[in-house]
Design an enzyme around this catalytic site. Structure first.
Site, PDB file in Angstrom:
ATOM      1  N   ARG A 132      -9.347  -1.717   2.185  1.00 30.00           N
ATOM      2  CA  ARG A 132      -9.175  -0.796   1.053  1.00 30.00           C
ATOM      3  C   ARG A 132     -10.418   0.062   0.827  1.00 30.00           C
ATOM      4  NH1 ARG A 132      -7.359  -5.705  -2.619  1.00 30.00           N
ATOM      5  NH2 ARG A 132      -8.639  -6.703  -1.008  1.00 30.00           N
ATOM      6  N   ARG A 165       0.844  -1.201   0.000  1.00 33.18           N
ATOM      7  CA  ARG A 165       0.000   0.000   0.000  1.00 33.18           C
ATOM      8  C   ARG A 165       0.885   1.260   0.000  1.00 33.18           C
ATOM      9  NH1 ARG A 165      -3.009  -3.707  -0.677  1.00 33.18           N
ATOM     10  NH2 ARG A 165      -4.554  -4.567   0.750  1.00 33.18           N
ATOM     11  N   LYS A 211     -17.424 -12.450   8.349  1.00 37.74           N
ATOM     12  CA  LYS A 211     -16.877 -11.458   7.412  1.00 37.74           C
ATOM     13  C   LYS A 211     -16.705 -12.130   6.049  1.00 37.74           C
ATOM     14  CE  LYS A 211     -12.926  -8.379   6.638  1.00 37.74           C
ATOM     15  NZ  LYS A 211     -12.080  -7.366   7.226  1.00 37.74           N
ATOM     16  N   GLY A 244     -12.627  -6.489  -0.702  1.00 36.69           N
ATOM     17  CA  GLY A 244     -12.059  -7.483  -1.622  1.00 36.69           C
ATOM     18  C   GLY A 244     -11.531  -6.981  -2.954  1.00 36.69           C
ATOM     19  N   GLU A 265     -13.636 -15.108   8.876  1.00 36.12           N
ATOM     20  CA  GLU A 265     -13.518 -14.493   7.548  1.00 36.12           C
ATOM     21  C   GLU A 265     -13.107 -15.515   6.487  1.00 36.12           C
ATOM     22  OE1 GLU A 265     -10.710 -11.226   7.132  1.00 36.12           O
ATOM     23  OE2 GLU A 265     -11.264 -10.894   5.056  1.00 36.12           O
TER      24      GLU A 265
HETATM   25  C1  5MM Z   1      -6.660  -4.953   5.707  1.00 38.53           C
HETATM   26  O1  5MM Z   1      -6.177  -6.118   5.064  1.00 38.53           O
HETATM   27  C2  5MM Z   1      -6.265  -7.291   5.884  1.00 38.53           C
HETATM   28  C3  5MM Z   1      -4.935  -7.899   6.111  1.00 38.53           C
HETATM   29  O2  5MM Z   1      -4.427  -8.581   5.036  1.00 38.53           O
HETATM   30  P1  5MM Z   1      -3.031  -9.433   5.193  1.00 38.53           P
HETATM   31  O3  5MM Z   1      -3.183 -10.350   6.367  1.00 38.53           O
HETATM   32  O4  5MM Z   1      -2.949 -10.154   3.879  1.00 38.53           O
HETATM   33  O5  5MM Z   1      -1.921  -8.468   5.374  1.00 38.53           O
HETATM   34  C4  5MM Z   1      -7.316  -8.235   5.295  1.00 38.53           C
HETATM   35  O6  5MM Z   1      -7.436  -9.440   5.987  1.00 38.53           O
HETATM   36  C5  5MM Z   1      -8.620  -7.528   5.387  1.00 38.53           C
HETATM   37  O7  5MM Z   1      -9.061  -7.515   6.707  1.00 38.53           O
HETATM   38  C6  5MM Z   1      -9.699  -8.156   4.539  1.00 38.53           C
HETATM   39  O8  5MM Z   1      -9.236  -8.817   3.417  1.00 38.53           O
HETATM   40  C7  5MM Z   1     -10.631  -7.057   4.110  1.00 38.53           C
HETATM   41  O9  5MM Z   1      -9.902  -6.030   3.500  1.00 38.53           O
HETATM   42  P2  5MM Z   1     -10.420  -5.451   2.116  1.00 38.53           P
HETATM   43  O10 5MM Z   1      -9.326  -4.535   1.647  1.00 38.53           O
HETATM   44  O11 5MM Z   1     -10.648  -6.630   1.216  1.00 38.53           O
HETATM   45  O12 5MM Z   1     -11.703  -4.729   2.457  1.00 38.53           O
END
Ligand code: 5MM
Length: 338
Positions: free
Chosen positions: A289, A30, A216, A259, A174
């Site tokens: 995101r 990011r 989730k 996602g 999740e």
């Molecule tokens: C914020 O991103 C979370 C952590 O990802 P990593 O463990 O791969 O570093 C991720 O688990 C996040 O909580 C979910 O995927 C939801 O995030 P998005 O960006 O998809 O809304």
């Protein structure tokens, strides 16, 4: 508060969850996109700007943190979990150790982190965490997700959730079916239904009290390279149908991941789902995101311009808060930014 009360507070109408639990490798990606060096002080700075914004009080019920962040003291005085609690939001923690290649599989993963989890949970509770998160990841192809991936991930999710409830915290479950690929919306529906069905089968075997959990999931959406685009109405209808058929009624809250959807898509689709929500599920967001993309851009432009970074975050949080009540519209999107 008991576990059911915590789960309901995390997903209260008008509020949702901020997923700020990017691991060091993910936040590196990011930050690379905005030319910011991936240093601990920069990670803390970006996150404390978000956690200290006015939207926290009104639109955020909980924040998911990464191990490094839950231990940090902000430069404003309080620790990170204290700062979050000051806005009446609940601090939470990602406890999985990531998705690792599943032996004997065709490029699929199983999420690890059960070893030593009971001890780690006690420490996180002392830091102030009252909920946790564990993410399983599933790919869609002609043959995937396989039953090997569906079963192994559901088993791990259930053992995780049971340990978390024993430690008096709410587990966010999740299971993320990725939107990468050219599959259509029906394929996403089928894969997600199979994944959810097996997750709740294992959660029952492991005696997890569903009233004290939050799901989730992904939305039911065509693959990012699919030529047949779907309307928000279709996405909402199929998503709600899939949840109604596969999620037990005792689950109090469902908080979607974004996602890879754009910020606007994520708000619009959540809004459509809530417009037709005829269940007792509290349906909201748990976006990473989907909540942070615009704020991250502002941070990349000028890290010292706290006002602009918070303005971008406040706006997204407000829009998603409206979507959690089915009250979002494109007009409000423009008005609120003007
Ligand atoms: C914020 O991103 C979370 C952590 O990802 P990593 O463990 O791969 O570093 C991720 O688990 C996040 O909580 C979910 O995927 C939801 O995030 P998005 O960006 O998809 O809304």
């Amino acid at each position: 508060m008991n576990l059911n009360e915590i789960a309901k507070k995390m997903c209260a109408k008008g509020k949702g969850i901020l997923a700020a639990d990017e691991s060091t490798a993910t936040i590196a990606k990011r930050f690379k996109s905005i030319n910011v060096e991936n240093l601990e002080k920069n990670r803390l700075n970006f996150r404390q700007i978000l956690f200290n914004s006015s939207a926290m009080k009104d639109f955020i019920g909980g924040v998911i943190l990464f191990d490094e962040t839950i231990r940090q003291k902000t430069t404003l005085g309080p620790t990170v979990p204290e700062l979050i609690s000051m806005s009446n939001a609940i601090p939470g923690i990602k406890v999985d150790k990531g998705a690792k290649l599943l032996a004997g599989s065709n490029d699929e993963t199983v999420t690890e982190g059960l070893d030593g989890l009971r001890e780690r949970l006690k420490e996180y509770y002392k830091f102030g965490a009252r909920f946790t998160k564990w993410r399983a990841v599933y790919k869609i192809t002609d043959k995937l997700p396989s039953s090997q991936s569906i079963k192994s991930n559901a088993h791990a999710l259930a053992r995780y959730a049971a340990l978390v409830q024993e430690a008096k915290m709410v587990p966010i479950v999740e299971p993320e079916v990725l939107m990468d690929g050219s599959h259509n919306i029906n394929k996403c529906y089928e894969a997600t239904a199979n994944v959810l069905h097996e997750c709740y089968n294992e959660l029952e075997i492991h005696k997890v009290d569903l009233k004290g959990t939050v799901l989730k999931p992904n939305m039911i959406i065509p693959g990012s390279e699919c030529k047949d685009k779907s309307s928000s109405e279709e996405i909402a209808k199929k998503t709600l149908e899939c949840l109604k058929k596969n999620v037990p009624k005792s689950v109090p809250g469902i908080a979607f991941l974004s996602g890879g959807q754009s910020e606007i898509e994520a708000s619009k689709n959540l809004n459509e789902i809530n417009k037709i929500n005829d269940t007792n599920f509290l349906i909201t967001f748990s976006y990473g995101r989907g909540l942070q993309a615009s704020a991250l851009k502002e941070f990349g432009k000028n890290q010292s311009n706290i006002e602009n970074i918070q303005k971008a975050f406040n706006h997204r949080a407000k829009m998603n808060g409206l979507s959690s009540k089915g009250e979002w519209s494109e007009d409000l999107e423009k008005e609120s930014l003007a």
